[in-house]
Design an enzyme around this catalytic site. Structure first.
Site, PDB file in Angstrom:
ATOM      1  N   PHE A 131       0.658  -1.090   0.291  1.00  0.00           N
ATOM      2  CA  PHE A 131       0.102  -0.112  -0.008  1.00  0.00           C
ATOM      3  C   PHE A 131       0.724   1.108  -0.100  1.00  0.00           C
ATOM      4  CE2 PHE A 131      -2.210   3.387   1.924  1.00  0.00           C
ATOM      5  CZ  PHE A 131      -3.486   3.606   1.056  1.00  0.00           C
ATOM      6  N   ASP A 218       9.185   2.212   1.580  1.00  0.00           N
ATOM      7  CA  ASP A 218       8.241   2.959   2.310  1.00  0.00           C
ATOM      8  C   ASP A 218       7.977   2.771   3.682  1.00  0.00           C
ATOM      9  OD1 ASP A 218       5.637   3.794   2.998  1.00  0.00           O
ATOM     10  OD2 ASP A 218       4.570   3.420   1.219  1.00  0.00           O
ATOM     11  N   LYS A 247       3.122   9.556   8.599  1.00  0.00           N
ATOM     12  CA  LYS A 247       2.227   9.139   9.784  1.00  0.00           C
ATOM     13  C   LYS A 247       2.989   9.830  11.070  1.00  0.00           C
ATOM     14  CE  LYS A 247      -0.603   5.866   7.946  1.00  0.00           C
ATOM     15  NZ  LYS A 247      -0.394   5.012   6.942  1.00  0.00           N
TER      16      LYS A 247
END
Ligand SMILES: *Cc1c(COP(=O)(O)O)cnc(C)c1O
Length: 395
Positions: A131, A218, A247
């Site tokens: 993702f 990532d 995040k």
């Protein structure tokens, strides 16, 4: 509670609850009912809600200077960049406002690197189950077909292989000669907390070196101490060419970062890329406060110890439970895979005053704040186990 405001677009299946206040690992609703947060706003508020150090830094910064522009030097941005390079061994940083944007920057660096080498139709290898975000390029890079469905034409230039399978990547090297980069998460987050076999990242690194590909990691969900190291790749002797963060970097203040090493750090020149807000004084101040807090409280060690303890707690309580397929974890990234879809478990846990999440359909995902006490860690295990057992017995 009143009906959801119809003026908000229907992009999320929301729980019928709103929080008005937070403190550490706890969230409070308007009736002052308290909920134990084992999700941290999906790996965002890693150093706790209303963290006093962040609150103080941000209050001060809000009263001093929030935004100038990247048309001017921003000393706080330079300081945050240096700190990130120190803990990662990367060389330069581009700041933006989210994970998807950080990945866009990474993809653009790969493309431009290719243009400089004269490759016409470059391919980036991505992973099934991976993702990378919801913008057009990042959803095109994402493995889950539901994320891509209905958004054709997708951005071209991605080829997908199974995750955790170095042989599949090696085979691809023999078949395709237009590959320029491999982009992956060191642990699949949305894909169900999937931890690749030991040595996998090292093998990917070696294949990248052998073939002249860039390695793009990532770390948006797994980074910032969550797995017990600053970044999950640091569990292995390797280093990516490009790494993306977001995040937990701002503990809730929107900030993303794309870090690059070696010649990748020199690819962008003025005019190639930009962001109005990216790395403004306010967001940069948040990032600095987060890094300082993690360091000062030795949260890397804490995430490792707590993660191991919670993992063995879950294995002890659920290891023999019919319906529980696998229990996985790296630091405080924990997943409990059931043999059936279990989205309903989220509302079951809410009744226990516990905030968890289900991803990939059948994986209970826990991403608790790194600042939880021993007792809070124990309570998360107890409440999660109770919720899962109730769910599995149809209660
Ligand atoms: C959350 C996430 C993203 C997207 O970040 P946004 O800030 O929502 O754009 C990308 N990659 C991974 C691994 C993520 O967990």
């Amino acid at each position: 509670m009143s009906e959801m405001k119809a003026a908000v677009m229907n992009t999320y299946k929301r729980q019928p609850i709103a929080f008005v206040r937070g403190e550490g690992a706890w969230l409070f609703d308007s009736r002052s009912e308290k909920y134990l947060d084992a999700l941290s706003g999906i790996s965002v508020c890693s150093i706790g809600h209303a963290n006093p150090d962040v609150t103080q830094a941000l209050s001060e910064q809000a009263g001093t200077l929030i935004h100038t522009s990247n048309l001017y030097r921003i000393p706080l941005q330079e300081t945050l960049a240096e700190k990130l390079c120190d803990v990662s061994g990367m060389n330069k940083v581009f700041f933006c406002n989210s994970g998807a944007e950080a990945n866009e920057a990474a993809i653009k660096i790969c493309r431009r690197h290719t243009a400089n080498r004269g490759i016409k139709n470059p391919l980036i290898v991505v992973m099934a189950g991976g993702f990378h975000g919801r913008t057009l390029a990042t959803l095109s890079a994402t493995g889950n077909p539901k994320v891509r469905e209905g958004f054709d034409p997708l951005v071209q230039g991605f080829v997908r292989i199974p995750y955790g399978d170095a042989q599949a990547l090696r085979r691809l090297a023999g078949e395709r000669h237009d590959i320029v980069a491999v982009m992956l998460e060191p642990v699949l987050g949305e894909g169900g907390i999937v931890i690749p076999p030991k040595g996998y990242l090292r093998e990917v690194r070696d294949l990248c070196d052998e073939n002249g590909w860039l390695m793009v990691l990532d770390e948006i969900q797994s980074g910032m101490a969550r797995t017990g190291r600053w970044f999950a790749w640091q569990h292995e002797e390797t280093r990516p060419d490009i790494m993306t963060l977001a995040k937990a970097l701002g503990n809730g203040i929107p900030i993303g970062a794309c870090l690059a090493a070696g010649h990748c750090a020199e690819i962008f020149t003025p005019g190639n890329h930009g962001s109005t807000f990216g790395g403004n004084p306010f967001a940069a101040r948040a990032g600095i406060a987060v890094l300082d807090y993690i360091e000062r409280h030795d949260l890397l060690a804490r995430a490792k110890i707590l993660g191991e303890r919670m993992l063995s707690g879950f294995k002890e309580a659920l290891g023999m439970t019919p319906g529980v397929k696998e229990i996985r974890g790296l630091g405080l990234m924990l997943g409990i895979e059931l043999d059936r879809d279990c989205g309903d478990l989220v509302s079951r846990a809410l009744q226990e005053h516990l905030l968890i999440n289900v991803t990939a359909g059948n994986v209970v995902r826990l991403l608790p704040p790194l600042i939880i006490s021993d007792a809070e860690a124990e309570l998360i295990v107890q409440r999660t186990v109770a919720s899962i057992k109730a769910f599995l017995s149809g209660g």
